[in-house]
Structures are given as C-alpha cells and as structure tokens.
Design a protein around this motif. Sequence first.
Motif, short mmCIF file in Angstrom:
data_model
loop_
_atom_site.label_atom_id
_atom_site.label_comp_id
_atom_site.label_asym_id
_atom_site.label_seq_id
_atom_site.Cartn_x
_atom_site.Cartn_y
_atom_site.Cartn_z
N ALA A 1 0.47 -1.11 0.46
CA ALA A 1 -0.06 0.00 0.10
C ALA A 1 0.73 0.96 -0.01
CB ALA A 1 -1.02 -0.24 1.39
N LEU A 2 2.15 1.03 0.74
CA LEU A 2 3.09 2.72 0.61
C LEU A 2 3.72 3.14 -1.02
CD1 LEU A 2 4.45 2.26 4.39
CD2 LEU A 2 2.53 3.30 3.42
N ALA A 3 4.10 1.65 -1.34
CA ALA A 3 4.62 1.48 -2.50
C ALA A 3 3.72 2.27 -3.47
CB ALA A 3 4.69 0.28 -2.62
N ILE A 4 2.01 2.44 -3.64
CA ILE A 4 1.52 2.65 -4.71
C ILE A 4 1.12 4.30 -4.62
CG2 ILE A 4 -0.72 2.95 -4.58
CD1 ILE A 4 -0.78 -0.01 -4.45
N VAL A 5 2.04 4.72 -2.82
CA VAL A 5 1.73 6.03 -3.22
C VAL A 5 2.61 6.75 -3.83
CG1 VAL A 5 2.09 7.72 -1.45
CG2 VAL A 5 0.68 5.55 -0.30
#
Length: 278
Positions: free
Chosen positions: A250-254
């Motif tokens: 999820a953090l990688a998508i930000v």
Amino acid sequence: MTGRLRVTGWHAAVILLLIPLLYPIVWLFLASFKSGAEIVQSLALLPREYILDNYLALGDDLAGVPAWTFFVNSTIVAGGCALANIASCSLAAYAFARLRFRMRGVLFAFTLATIMLPVHIITIPQYSLFQKLGMVDTFWPLILPKLLATDAFFIFLMVQFMRTIPRELDEAARLDGCGSIRIFGSVVLPLVRPALVTTAIFTFIWTWNDFFTQLIYLSSPERLTLPLALRLFIDTTDHNAFGPMLALSALAIVPILLFFAAFQRLLVEGFATSGLKG
C-alpha cells in the motif's frame, strides 16, 4: 435540463466502470489494517478490527535492512531511468525529426522495429556484458541502457510532436546564430514538454513496478528495490507475513499516485495534443 441529465448519466456510467478497476486498490489499503489470519480467512472488504501492527512492523529491519532503504533504492532507479529516457529519447527523436542525414528513414524504421523485439531475447547477452564490466548487483544495469535511447515507443512519440513544429522556427533561430544543439534546447524542447512529461511518467511507473529486470541484476539486501523487497515477506519454510507485505504494498503505491497527480495535466495534454496549438 436534458444536457445536465446527460452529463450526470455519463459520470455515473464512468463511476460504475471504475468500480471493478479500483476495487483491488481499495481492498489492498483496507486489508493492510487486517490481521494475518483475517486476510487469509475472510473475503470481507472492511476489517473486523482496524489494527496498525502491520505498519508498525515495517519499522523493524527486513533482512537486516530498514524498510525506508527500499523506497530510496526504488526512487533512485525509477528517477534515474526517467531522466535518462528523457535525455536520450529526445535527442534521438530530434535527429530523426529535424536533421537530415543519410539512411535516416531506414534507421528510424529499424528503431521502430525493435518495439516488436521481446526483452527476453537480449537478457542473456546484456547480463553477460554487464557481468564482464563488473556492474552486476549495482543500479547501473538498470539505468545505463536508458541512456542509449532503447525505448522506441517514446522516440516515436517525440518524433510525432517534433514534426508538427514549423521549420520556420529553426530557420529563424539559425539566422540568429543558433546551432543544432541550441535549437534543440531553446526551441524544440519547450514545445514538446507534454511528450517529455508523458515519457517521464510512464518510465517512472514501469520502472517502479518492474520485477523481472531488477531480480536479474540485484541480489544484495541493501540494494533491493520495493518489488524485490516484497518477496522477503514470503517464507516457504516458516510463515507468510501477509499483513506487513500488504502494508508495504500500500505504501509502495503512494509515490506513483503522487507522481501521477503532480503531472496529470501535462499527461492529458500530451495525449490530446501534438506539437503547437493553433
């Protein structure tokens, strides 16, 4: 009134079409707040209980490396590839679109033909070359090829933009004493900015999500990028840490969302226009 209903209906239809596309992303973010057992056992979209343990676990070292290191590595590789692609592809496109030299058409056709060449064909010889140069397990094998204008699609995109720029601008610049390099930097590049931004966005996103190429060249834990770091949560001999893995995903998508949002206007302009506006 009829026009307003038509617009409302069109927006509603678009939203309905977006639901199946956005559902996996929404599920990913919500599942990152679930426990590992609930992720495996439940198909519900909303968690029974929101927990932050998955994100707190990212504060621990992963394979002896802090999680933020993987973000830094991915940023270096993706940003370097984007800048290298802009520089090399714009120069190659300028040569094909604005300069006259022998076999220009043949070389341009050959360049476009490389689009149909599967990347797997050149993987072994390319790896052998970088191994002899001592660059394996570094970022150079990922960034250096972009400096050689290897993405024919972006070259073609920029050529189409540059061909619409009136040649009278080049002639006027030459009368003022400008050479080809000065014309390229002062006249052509500002007019193809949408194409440059389009190249940067797609190169950044494709490189950020790339797994195959990075898996081949990177092996040291401190040099791993995010796609490779996500493998470290899967242990075939012990247990799978699905919760922290989804939190890191999820953090990688930000960063991708922020990068896209920052340049969305220029990206749309790159698809909607080609060169000068009347």
